[in-house]
Design a protein around this motif. Structure first.
Motif, short mmCIF file in Angstrom:
data_model
loop_
_atom_site.label_atom_id
_atom_site.label_comp_id
_atom_site.label_asym_id
_atom_site.label_seq_id
_atom_site.Cartn_x
_atom_site.Cartn_y
_atom_site.Cartn_z
N ASP A 128 62.91 10.06 4.10
CA ASP A 128 63.02 11.22 3.20
C ASP A 128 64.43 11.80 3.24
OD1 ASP A 128 60.29 10.75 3.13
OD2 ASP A 128 59.74 12.86 3.17
N ILE A 129 65.07 11.70 4.40
CA ILE A 129 66.43 12.26 4.53
C ILE A 129 67.39 11.46 3.65
CG2 ILE A 129 68.30 12.77 6.19
CD1 ILE A 129 65.64 14.52 6.32
N GLY A 130 67.23 10.14 3.64
CA GLY A 130 68.05 9.31 2.76
C GLY A 130 67.78 9.62 1.29
N VAL A 131 66.50 9.71 0.95
CA VAL A 131 66.14 9.90 -0.45
C VAL A 131 66.54 11.30 -0.94
CG1 VAL A 131 64.19 9.96 -2.07
CG2 VAL A 131 64.37 8.10 -0.41
N ILE A 132 66.48 12.29 -0.07
CA ILE A 132 66.95 13.64 -0.49
C ILE A 132 68.44 13.57 -0.83
CG2 ILE A 132 67.46 15.97 0.36
CD1 ILE A 132 64.77 15.96 1.78
N GLY A 133 69.23 12.92 0.03
CA GLY A 133 70.66 12.81 -0.26
C GLY A 133 70.89 12.10 -1.58
N TRP A 134 70.16 11.01 -1.78
CA TRP A 134 70.34 10.21 -3.01
C TRP A 134 69.85 10.97 -4.25
CZ3 TRP A 134 66.72 5.45 -4.15
CH2 TRP A 134 67.11 4.84 -5.35
N PHE A 135 68.58 11.41 -4.23
CA PHE A 135 68.01 12.05 -5.44
C PHE A 135 68.41 13.52 -5.57
CE2 PHE A 135 63.84 9.29 -5.74
CZ PHE A 135 64.60 8.20 -6.15
N VAL A 136 68.17 14.30 -4.49
CA VAL A 136 68.32 15.76 -4.63
C VAL A 136 69.80 16.13 -4.75
CG1 VAL A 136 67.81 17.99 -3.56
CG2 VAL A 136 66.13 16.12 -3.43
N ASP A 137 70.63 15.56 -3.87
CA ASP A 137 72.06 15.84 -4.02
C ASP A 137 72.60 15.18 -5.28
OD1 ASP A 137 73.17 17.36 -1.46
OD2 ASP A 137 71.57 16.03 -0.83
N ILE A 141 74.50 17.18 -8.15
CA ILE A 141 75.85 16.84 -8.65
C ILE A 141 75.86 16.81 -10.18
CG2 ILE A 141 77.60 15.00 -8.78
CD1 ILE A 141 76.76 14.24 -5.86
N VAL A 142 74.84 16.17 -10.76
CA VAL A 142 74.78 16.09 -12.23
C VAL A 142 74.77 17.50 -12.83
CG1 VAL A 142 73.25 15.44 -14.16
CG2 VAL A 142 73.69 13.80 -12.31
N ASN A 143 73.97 18.38 -12.24
CA ASN A 143 73.86 19.76 -12.74
C ASN A 143 75.15 20.56 -12.49
OD1 ASN A 143 73.06 22.65 -11.48
ND2 ASN A 143 71.78 22.29 -13.27
N GLN A 144 75.70 20.41 -11.29
CA GLN A 144 76.79 21.30 -10.88
C GLN A 144 78.17 20.84 -11.37
OE1 GLN A 144 74.16 22.76 -7.06
NE2 GLN A 144 76.07 21.75 -6.66
N THR A 145 78.30 19.55 -11.66
CA THR A 145 79.58 19.09 -12.23
C THR A 145 79.77 19.78 -13.58
OG1 THR A 145 79.10 16.97 -11.23
CG2 THR A 145 80.90 17.00 -12.77
N ILE A 146 78.67 19.97 -14.29
CA ILE A 146 78.75 20.64 -15.60
C ILE A 146 78.94 22.15 -15.40
CG2 ILE A 146 77.52 21.05 -17.78
CD1 ILE A 146 78.49 18.17 -17.47
N GLU A 166 78.93 17.73 -2.10
CA GLU A 166 77.67 17.07 -2.51
C GLU A 166 77.88 15.56 -2.66
OE1 GLU A 166 75.25 18.80 -2.06
OE2 GLU A 166 75.06 20.62 -3.25
N ASN A 167 79.08 15.17 -3.04
CA ASN A 167 79.35 13.74 -3.17
C ASN A 167 79.21 13.03 -1.83
OD1 ASN A 167 79.94 12.69 -5.81
ND2 ASN A 167 81.51 14.27 -5.90
N PHE A 168 79.74 13.67 -0.78
CA PHE A 168 79.56 13.10 0.57
C PHE A 168 78.07 13.06 0.92
CE2 PHE A 168 78.77 15.20 4.79
CZ PHE A 168 78.69 14.04 5.55
N HIS A 169 77.33 14.12 0.57
CA HIS A 169 75.90 14.17 0.89
C HIS A 169 75.15 13.03 0.20
CE1 HIS A 169 76.33 18.82 1.41
NE2 HIS A 169 76.99 18.13 2.32
N LYS A 170 75.52 12.81 -1.05
CA LYS A 170 74.81 11.76 -1.80
C LYS A 170 75.10 10.40 -1.16
CE LYS A 170 74.07 9.39 -5.99
NZ LYS A 170 74.44 9.09 -7.36
N ARG A 171 76.34 10.19 -0.80
CA ARG A 171 76.69 8.88 -0.22
C ARG A 171 76.00 8.65 1.11
NH1 ARG A 171 83.08 8.22 -1.45
NH2 ARG A 171 82.85 9.17 -3.47
#
Ligand code: FAQ
Length: 323
Positions: A128-137, A141-146, A166-171
């Motif tokens: 879940d920790i991996g998937v949160i970084g991938w999906f939630v972060d 990013i998609v929302n906050q870049t805008i 957030e980019n680091f979090h997603k990676r």
């Protein structure tokens, strides 16, 4: 205390000048005149966002003591600390609109404020920790870049810094996912299960469909939002489908199809009843999350008292020096 504002009608000349600045894509700054509704919309959005960052520490914080290696633990602690920083940063941004942070936190603790639905789901496995970084972060990013192009300067600037982190979090999340997806059959099953549980709640993060979103039209007109909920959700899906394919994971949507004409991945129906239940306080972990925040607030009372006592002492000694 929130500044008291009179209910007198707003000066049409000021409103027109404000609208002209928005049309010219100028940045609105804290001391600039703004319509009261614009100010209130921003306080609402920014406070909900700040609360989300703070409550968002809880699902992942749950795994800090159980991270599978020192390296994973270090990254996870850093990520969770970053979320705290984002929350504090955005509360500061909200304060530039004349609202007091203590008041906003009071609204979170008494259950009257909203925070992102996604943080009311449990983290059942390390995957879940991996998937949160991938999906939630990834969704954030998609929302906050805008939002980094939002018309209110302090919010837009906050988003630039937040998105870098957030980019680091997603990676770090996607790397955990890729490692598990290439691991043993049990690890593959664990990460697929996490994908299955987090996919639909992640799509709900973008908010109701445009036809049911009461705030979108006004926020778009004022260039706070630059894209609608559905546009951002579609962008997230388009980015994420190839990432899932790259690690041989299946998104739990039998209706997902690629439309070659629009170049969009068209997805199935979102369960809006579930979304509405979660935002009304009836999600799997809403009560637990608020209890954890209330406990932390109560246990931190001595810190606030000490900080106030220190500030009072400083003021007194400065006053006696000036006398
Ligand atoms: N959850 O009219 P709209 C993160 C509410 S940060 C709960 O469409 P709007 C980082 C909405 O507030 C995640 N409530 O509203 C991280 C409104 O209620 P109200 C947070 C939701 O404002 C990662 C009502 O429904 N990000 O993840 C949700 O135009 C990992 C009607 O909706 C932000 O807050 C929801 N998902 O659009 C941290 C970004 N969706 O106030 C830790 C800034 C809607 O009228 C770990 N916010 N509602 O009573 C936004 O972009 C927008 O506010 C939206 C909603 C898109 C969230």
């Amino acid at each position: 205390m929130t500044q008291t504002r009179t209910a007198t009608p707003e000066d049409p000349a000021k409103v027109a000048a404000f609208e002209a600045r928005i049309a010219a894509v100028e940045s609105i700054e804290p001391n600039d005149w703004m319509p009261e509704k614009y100010r209130r919309q921003l306080v609402r959005m920014m406070s909900q966002h700040a609360h989300s960052e703070i409550v968002g520490m809880l699902p992942e914080g749950n795994w800090i003591t159980r991270a599978p290696s020192l390296r994973r633990k270090i990254s996870l602690i850093a990520k969770v600390q970053d979320e705290a920083g984002h929350g504090l940063y955005i509360y500061c941004g909200a304060e530039t609109l004349g609202v007091d942070r203590a008041e906003l936190i009071g609204q979170l603790l008494d259950g009257t404020a909203k925070y992102s639905s996604i943080f009311n789901y449990p983290t059942l496995s390390w995957a879940d920790i991996g998937v949160i970084g991938w999906f939630v972060d990834g969704a954030a990013i998609v929302n906050q870049t805008i939002l980094a192009k939002a018309s209110y300067g302090p919010y837009a600037r906050a988003m630039i810094r937040v998105c870098k982190e957030e980019n680091f979090h997603k990676r770090q999340g996607y790397e955990i996912v890729a490692t598990l997806a290439n691991g043993t059959p049990a690890q593959k099953a664990m990460v697929q299960d996490a994908v299955d549980r987090w996919w639909w709640p992640s799509l709900m993060m973008f908010g109701p469909s445009d036809t049911d979103s009461p705030n979108t039209a006004e926020l778009i007109r004022w260039k706070v939002k630059r894209k609608t909920n559905d546009e951002l959700r579609q962008r997230f899906v388009n980015l994420t489908v190839p990432q899932a394919m790259a690690v041989n994971l299946t998104l739990p949507d039998p209706d997902m199809t690629f439309n070659a004409e629009t170049e969009n991945w068209e997805f199935g129906a979102i369960d809006w009843d579930e979304f509405n239940q979660v935002i009304r306080g009836n999600g799997p972990c809403n009560r637990e999350r608020l209890e954890a925040r209330r406990k932390a607030h109560d246990e931190g009372a001595w810190v606030r008292e000490a900080a106030n006592a220190y500030a009072a002492k400083q003021r007194a000694s400065q006053a006696s020096e000036a006398a």
